[in-house]
Design a protein around this motif. Structure first.
Motif, PDB file in Angstrom:
ATOM      1  N   TYR A 113      44.597  36.346  39.857  1.00  0.00           N
ATOM      2  CA  TYR A 113      44.798  37.783  39.630  1.00  0.00           C
ATOM      3  C   TYR A 113      45.466  38.042  38.284  1.00  0.00           C
ATOM      4  O   TYR A 113      45.142  39.020  37.596  1.00  0.00           O
ATOM      5  N   SER A 117      36.958  35.645  48.603  1.00  0.00           N
ATOM      6  CA  SER A 117      38.211  36.135  49.198  1.00  0.00           C
ATOM      7  C   SER A 117      39.141  36.689  48.121  1.00  0.00           C
ATOM      8  O   SER A 117      39.869  37.654  48.344  1.00  0.00           O
ATOM      9  N   THR A 140      37.614  40.132  46.968  1.00  0.00           N
ATOM     10  CA  THR A 140      37.761  41.210  47.956  1.00  0.00           C
ATOM     11  C   THR A 140      39.223  41.472  48.310  1.00  0.00           C
ATOM     12  O   THR A 140      39.513  42.141  49.305  1.00  0.00           O
ATOM     13  N   LEU A 141      40.133  40.921  47.508  1.00  0.00           N
ATOM     14  CA  LEU A 141      41.581  41.141  47.672  1.00  0.00           C
ATOM     15  C   LEU A 141      42.088  40.668  49.021  1.00  0.00           C
ATOM     16  O   LEU A 141      43.036  41.224  49.592  1.00  0.00           O
ATOM     17  N   ASN A 142      41.467  39.634  49.553  1.00  0.00           N
ATOM     18  CA  ASN A 142      41.908  39.035  50.811  1.00  0.00           C
ATOM     19  C   ASN A 142      41.934  37.520  50.641  1.00  0.00           C
ATOM     20  O   ASN A 142      41.172  36.781  51.281  1.00  0.00           O
ATOM     21  N   PRO A 143      42.812  37.029  49.747  1.00  0.00           N
ATOM     22  CA  PRO A 143      42.766  35.608  49.358  1.00  0.00           C
ATOM     23  C   PRO A 143      42.963  34.645  50.520  1.00  0.00           C
ATOM     24  O   PRO A 143      43.865  34.829  51.338  1.00  0.00           O
ATOM     25  N   ASN A 144      42.098  33.651  50.554  1.00  0.00           N
ATOM     26  CA  ASN A 144      42.160  32.614  51.584  1.00  0.00           C
ATOM     27  C   ASN A 144      41.992  31.265  50.904  1.00  0.00           C
ATOM     28  O   ASN A 144      40.877  30.858  50.567  1.00  0.00           O
TER      29      ASN A 144
END
Length: 235
Positions: free
Chosen positions: A19, A168, A171-175
């Motif tokens: 980011y 991820s 889509t701002l949902n880091p995994n």
């Protein structure tokens, strides 16, 4: 003294760093384009020396552009890549082709670096940012080739693990569970990519953002050459 928590380091490298890199890329690129649009250029040194320039830049561009789009396709269409790789022969073709373009890239890159070291005029116009990005490219391509040799079938595990991780992030949902178990050199290659994205807007690479796209769809133009030299040479 206790060792740092490896999970914490992974979170820094694979959540914070991407980011941060994207933010720097976007903000600095936009600012540079608005404030210094004239600097959005490759600042070609071709007119200073052309022969060595051709044998370095051409293989480098063919190699790096092909590898870039190969990564992009595996990121955008991972299911298609997995289906393609379901037949061993197609997997071998894809892996060998990627490796060949990696070699082509590093051959061109070494030639580009040698030219900038050898040619006094070219060396004079080479900035610190140029040297840094060239070294970054060298490390990145080398780590990619190392990965291809010692952690085979990269196209398969990229589509199965790296692509979901990158989605991820997007889509701002880091995994990061997809990549925490990956070998060191693979992680090093990913971190290297983020570092290059962050450094990109400070270099002449920004010319890639303003390539003359209209050339791809504009109508053909008739070009008339001044042919006096042909008359002189009775051609």
């Amino acid at each position: 003294m206790a060792n740092p928590n490896p999970l914490f380091i992974d979170e820094i490298l694979f959540i914070v760093l991407p980011y941060l890199a994207l933010a720097i890329f976007l903000l600095v690129s936009i600012r540079r384009y608005v404030m210094q649009s004239f600097s959005f250029s490759s600042l070609s040194s071709q007119f200073l020396e052309n022969q060595h320039h051709f044998w370095g830049v051409v293989p480098f561009h063919y190699g790096i552009i092909t590898l870039f789009f190969a990564h992009l396709i595996a990121f955008l269409l991972p299911e298609k890549v997995i289906v393609w790789n379901s037949i061993p022969l197609r997997l071998y073709i894809l892996e060998i082709a990627a490796f060949i373009f990696g070699l082509l890239t590093i051959v061109g890159l070494v030639s580009v670096i040698a030219r900038r070291l050898k040619e006094p005029k070219v060396k004079m116009v080479t900035s610190v940012a140029d040297w840094i990005i060239l070294v970054m490219f060298l490390i990145q391509v080398f780590s990619g080739l190392y990965t291809a040799i010692f952690h085979q079938w990269g196209s398969a595990w990229f589509a199965a693990s790296a692509s979901p991780y990158l989605w991820s992030i997007l889509t701002l949902n880091p995994n990061i569970s997809y990549i925490t178990a990956m070998p060191f050199m693979v992680k090093f290659h990913i971190v290297g990519a983020y570092t290059m994205i962050a450094f990109f807007p400070f270099t002449r690479l920004v010319h890639a953002l303003v390539i003359p796209n209209p050339y791809l769809w504009r109508k053909p133009q008739v070009v008339r050459w001044y042919a006096e030299w042909k008359l002189k040479h009775n051609i």
